[in-house]
Design a protein around this motif. Sequence first.
Motif, short mmCIF file in Angstrom:
data_model
loop_
_atom_site.label_atom_id
_atom_site.label_comp_id
_atom_site.label_asym_id
_atom_site.label_seq_id
_atom_site.Cartn_x
_atom_site.Cartn_y
_atom_site.Cartn_z
N GLY A 193 6.15 -6.56 -11.56
CA GLY A 193 5.77 -5.28 -11.24
C GLY A 193 4.44 -4.63 -10.15
N GLU A 194 3.61 -5.42 -10.31
CA GLU A 194 2.25 -5.41 -9.16
C GLU A 194 3.13 -6.47 -7.79
N LEU A 195 3.63 -7.47 -7.92
CA LEU A 195 4.18 -7.11 -6.43
C LEU A 195 4.86 -5.97 -5.80
N LEU A 196 5.92 -5.17 -6.90
CA LEU A 196 6.45 -4.29 -6.00
C LEU A 196 5.16 -3.36 -5.90
N SER A 197 4.48 -3.14 -6.61
CA SER A 197 3.76 -2.00 -6.09
C SER A 197 3.22 -2.23 -4.42
N ARG A 198 2.51 -3.31 -3.82
CA ARG A 198 1.98 -3.01 -2.62
C ARG A 198 2.90 -3.38 -1.44
N GLU A 199 2.75 -2.86 -0.73
CA GLU A 199 3.25 -2.45 0.93
C GLU A 199 3.64 -3.60 1.51
N LEU A 200 4.05 -4.10 2.27
CA LEU A 200 4.39 -5.09 3.02
C LEU A 200 3.75 -4.92 4.63
N PRO A 201 3.05 -5.68 4.71
CA PRO A 201 1.77 -5.61 5.99
C PRO A 201 3.11 -5.19 7.31
N LEU A 202 2.52 -4.10 7.59
CA LEU A 202 3.71 -3.74 9.32
C LEU A 202 3.62 -4.94 10.36
N ASP A 203 2.07 -5.88 10.22
CA ASP A 203 2.10 -6.68 11.67
C ASP A 203 2.57 -8.34 11.48
#
Length: 450
Positions: free
Chosen positions: A57-67
Amino acid sequence: AQRLERVPRLLRRPFRVPFDLQRPAWLEEQDVDIDAHVRRATVGEPGGARELDALVGELLSRELPLDRPLWEMVVAEGIEGGRTAVVARLHHAVLDGVAGVRAMAAFLDLAPVAERRAGRLDGPGAGGVLTRARSGGTPPPSSLDVWRYAAASLCEQPEAVRCALRRSADALVELAAQNRELAAAGAAPPPSLFSAPRTSLNGNVSAARHFATVSVPLADIELVRRKSGGGATVNDVVLCAVGGALLQLLERRGDIPERSLVALVPVSTRGPAPEPRSGRAHVGNDISGMLVSLGTTLRDPLERLREVARGSRVAKQQEQRAGGDFLETLTRAIPPVVTAGVMRGIERLRLFDRFPPPFNVVVSSVAVPDVQLFWAGSPVAQIYPAGPVAAGVGVNITSMTYKGVVRFGLVGCPVLVPDIDELAVLLGGAVDELVSASRAPRRPPGPRGS
């Protein structure tokens, strides 16, 4: 690192088009920094399922970097029994659920000895490719290249709009014809968008996510399917169980809807998988969806299952007649600047808190080969899926069958579904209820009119 080239989508990163006039283009990378995508984490003590779910759940709450390419793998250690988990995140803009499973297959083996296999998995891109990879990495495109791509996209926009209008008209004609046929047969049409009841499961969602899991034997699901008497499928049984669990959760909240809950069921428009020896597969994002009533106004679980099976068949026919590529055509016709502006306005005005939701829940199923799989020489014991939460809809429930067990991954917005663990328990109980009802002896029919 050895196998990334089998899935070229994992070697591409998005590049924003000026003013969001078109969907982001894809830049092809050659040298991917593995350390930026694969990292280590430790599950909290005592390292049980609840602690692992909390990490997910903690990992899913983070956005994946767009760079950089839109994926990551987290190797989670500290799990009881000396086990290790790999949490693989693949952005839905790159791969849908079915394609994601096919992509992950590039890192799995059918034997405990890891092998290098030749071949690439690829498919048509969802956006343009601005530049090819060069040795030492891909430099950003020049301003001239970017504006050329934006101009070319604008030139294609009128044709995309024309195609979308034609597809919309064709779809409306097909739906009207099917609804007339259903009415003549005395059957109800599938639910429409925004016909779902307002519930506490729906509203503006936050960026935070909670995750919970539950598993049930596939034999139980198959037993219910066989005993249903209404031609139900395994997916119908899953939908019925989800409806029963959600109904119990809402009852505990004192939020009993007068109308049946409605589920969005994603449908893959992809053809059959290629032969394994071909080394290639379409792993793009080919997905449509159908709306299915969960029959939650019916208390008897088997009656609810038969209602779900009827509704699912009709919804599937409607989706096939309307055309599975309709949503894709529509999204190509509308520039991202428009859709992003609309979504920002909806969130700012909190419209999902005031009006009926498009549907109440997203329920999907993903199939994997029913054989023992290995990752880097170690046997894969369990696989749990996790799907994206939709705007206005607080929970996504995805199931995946592996080695005779149906495993559910529940992803929820904690603002709307703070009791995601309780919902997982209720889902297991709803399956048990269906099994008990299927095993109970059927009573002989009473006198006519009784």
